[in-house]
Design a protein around this motif. Structure first.
Motif, PDB file in Angstrom:
ATOM      1  N   SER A 119       0.833  -1.206   0.000  1.00 39.20           N
ATOM      2  CA  SER A 119       0.000   0.000   0.000  1.00 39.20           C
ATOM      3  C   SER A 119       0.865   1.254   0.000  1.00 39.20           C
ATOM      4  O   SER A 119       0.565   2.237  -0.699  1.00 39.20           O
ATOM      5  CB  SER A 119      -0.940  -0.006   1.209  1.00 39.20           C
ATOM      6  OG  SER A 119      -1.789  -1.135   1.180  1.00 39.20           O
ATOM      7  N   ILE A 120       1.943   1.236   0.767  1.00 34.14           N
ATOM      8  CA  ILE A 120       2.873   2.369   0.792  1.00 34.14           C
ATOM      9  C   ILE A 120       3.542   2.523  -0.568  1.00 34.14           C
ATOM     10  O   ILE A 120       3.696   3.639  -1.084  1.00 34.14           O
ATOM     11  CB  ILE A 120       3.928   2.182   1.894  1.00 34.14           C
ATOM     12  CG1 ILE A 120       3.267   2.267   3.277  1.00 34.14           C
ATOM     13  CG2 ILE A 120       5.054   3.196   1.759  1.00 34.14           C
ATOM     14  CD1 ILE A 120       4.188   1.917   4.432  1.00 34.14           C
ATOM     15  N   GLN A 121       3.926   1.402  -1.148  1.00 36.12           N
ATOM     16  CA  GLN A 121       4.565   1.421  -2.469  1.00 36.12           C
ATOM     17  C   GLN A 121       3.634   2.037  -3.515  1.00 36.12           C
ATOM     18  O   GLN A 121       4.039   2.894  -4.306  1.00 36.12           O
ATOM     19  CB  GLN A 121       4.944  -0.005  -2.859  1.00 36.12           C
ATOM     20  CG  GLN A 121       5.815  -0.113  -4.106  1.00 36.12           C
ATOM     21  CD  GLN A 121       6.173  -1.563  -4.408  1.00 36.12           C
ATOM     22  OE1 GLN A 121       5.737  -2.480  -3.718  1.00 36.12           O
ATOM     23  NE2 GLN A 121       6.954  -1.761  -5.459  1.00 36.12           N
ATOM     24  N   LEU A 122       2.368   1.619  -3.524  1.00 40.00           N
ATOM     25  CA  LEU A 122       1.405   2.152  -4.484  1.00 40.00           C
ATOM     26  C   LEU A 122       1.150   3.636  -4.235  1.00 40.00           C
ATOM     27  O   LEU A 122       1.058   4.434  -5.174  1.00 40.00           O
ATOM     28  CB  LEU A 122       0.099   1.363  -4.401  1.00 40.00           C
ATOM     29  CG  LEU A 122       0.155  -0.081  -4.910  1.00 40.00           C
ATOM     30  CD1 LEU A 122      -1.134  -0.822  -4.549  1.00 40.00           C
ATOM     31  CD2 LEU A 122       0.366  -0.113  -6.429  1.00 40.00           C
ATOM     32  N   ALA A 123       1.038   4.014  -2.960  1.00 40.08           N
ATOM     33  CA  ALA A 123       0.805   5.424  -2.624  1.00 40.08           C
ATOM     34  C   ALA A 123       1.981   6.287  -3.057  1.00 40.08           C
ATOM     35  O   ALA A 123       1.795   7.418  -3.530  1.00 40.08           O
ATOM     36  CB  ALA A 123       0.575   5.567  -1.119  1.00 40.08           C
TER      37      ALA A 123
END
Length: 299
Positions: A119-123
């Motif tokens: 999720s952090i990577q996508l954000a």
């Protein structure tokens, strides 16, 4: 459309009113859509996960907005992922290969850190096409954190799983966006508004994120007069939890209450005029935030 970045308070005093008006209209529309589509699973918050996301984003030196977007992505993913898995268990009950929900829960728990990192990577990708978290960085972080090791293909598969579960709809709105836009309007409408309000609101926003469950539990008890432990939430309160415009006004009013006590009612009135949210609702939510944060920060 997104709100102007408030890197410096002086910059937000120069934003044309027609731009702010368009932003507010767009955000009000998105807020109503969010309220209509909210499900209870999506609004179950963990302070441990929030703290982990905040610290991990700091570790990767990401823009401050990334942590809020990452939490929105993860919480929405987890809600719909659980719904999918529950349906799978239900569909398999009558077959010769039934699934155990206990096993599924263990698998979800085991994959938590990976899903949060995804999720952090996508954000971070939504924030920057050139300076985002890479699969190699995720793999290295997971290895150093002592968790399960994943290959690059495994990390990529996690990205695909999260995106597919969310229907590839990653353009989320966050409370930060509402706080920043409403602050823009306040500073534009009244240039004499103290710069300290912005600084305080940013701090209160993070503290609210870290204490969301306590704050909303207290708000529920204050509004209904019933202990949260005695009754399950009703549909009306679910809509309150999904209302980011209300949350944004409450955070700013709470910030005003903390740093400019003699003027906080003026800020409350201005936010009422801007959003048309009832004064008593803003005040109730604001004082709940102040009360919870005061108890949490007292030594």
């Amino acid at each position: 459309m997104s709100a102007p970045l408030l890197t410096e308070v002086k910059n937000i005093r120069k934003i044309p009113f027609d731009v702010l008006e368009e932003s507010l209209f767009y955000m009000a529309k998105r807020n109503q859509e969010r309220i209509r589509s909210a499900i209870s699973l999506e609004l179950e918050w963990s302070s441990d996960v929030t703290e982990f996301v905040f610290n991990t984003c700091k570790h990767f030196k990401l823009e401050k907005s990334v942590k809020y977007v990452a939490l929105e992505i993860y919480e929405r993913f987890l809600a719909y992922h659980v719904l999918e898995l529950r349906q799978s268990v239900k569909d398999r009950q009558e077959t010769d290969r039934p699934l155990s929900w206990e096993v599924i829960e263990e698998r979800i728990t085991e994959q938590t850190v990976l899903r949060v990192l995804t999720s952090i990577q996508l954000a971070s990708k939504l924030s920057s096409h050139y300076d985002h978290v890479l699969p190699t960085q995720v793999a290295e972080f997971l290895e150093k954190s002592g968790g399960k090791s994943y290959s690059k293909s495994g990390i990529f598969s996690s990205e695909i799983r999260v995106m597919k579960t969310l229907g590839f709809k990653l353009n989320v709105t966050t409370p930060e966006l509402y706080v920043e836009t409403l602050l823009c309007v306040l500073y534009t409408n009244d240039p004499s508004t103290d710069d300290l309000l912005y600084t305080s609101a940013v701090i209160v926003l993070d503290l609210v994120y870290l204490n969301r469950k306590k704050i909303y539990d207290h708000l529920f008890e204050n509004v209904t007069g019933i202990s949260i432990e005695e009754i399950s939430e009703n549909e009306t309160f679910l809509k309150i939890k999904a209302d980011y415009m209300l949350l944004g006004t409450a955070i700013i009013t709470a910030a005003a209450y903390i740093v400019m006590r003699e003027h906080w009612n003026i800020i409350l009135e201005q936010l009422h005029q801007i959003t048309k949210i009832l004064r008593k609702d803003i005040k109730s939510f604001c004082l709940t935030i102040v009360d919870v944060l005061s108890n949490e920060l007292d030594p």
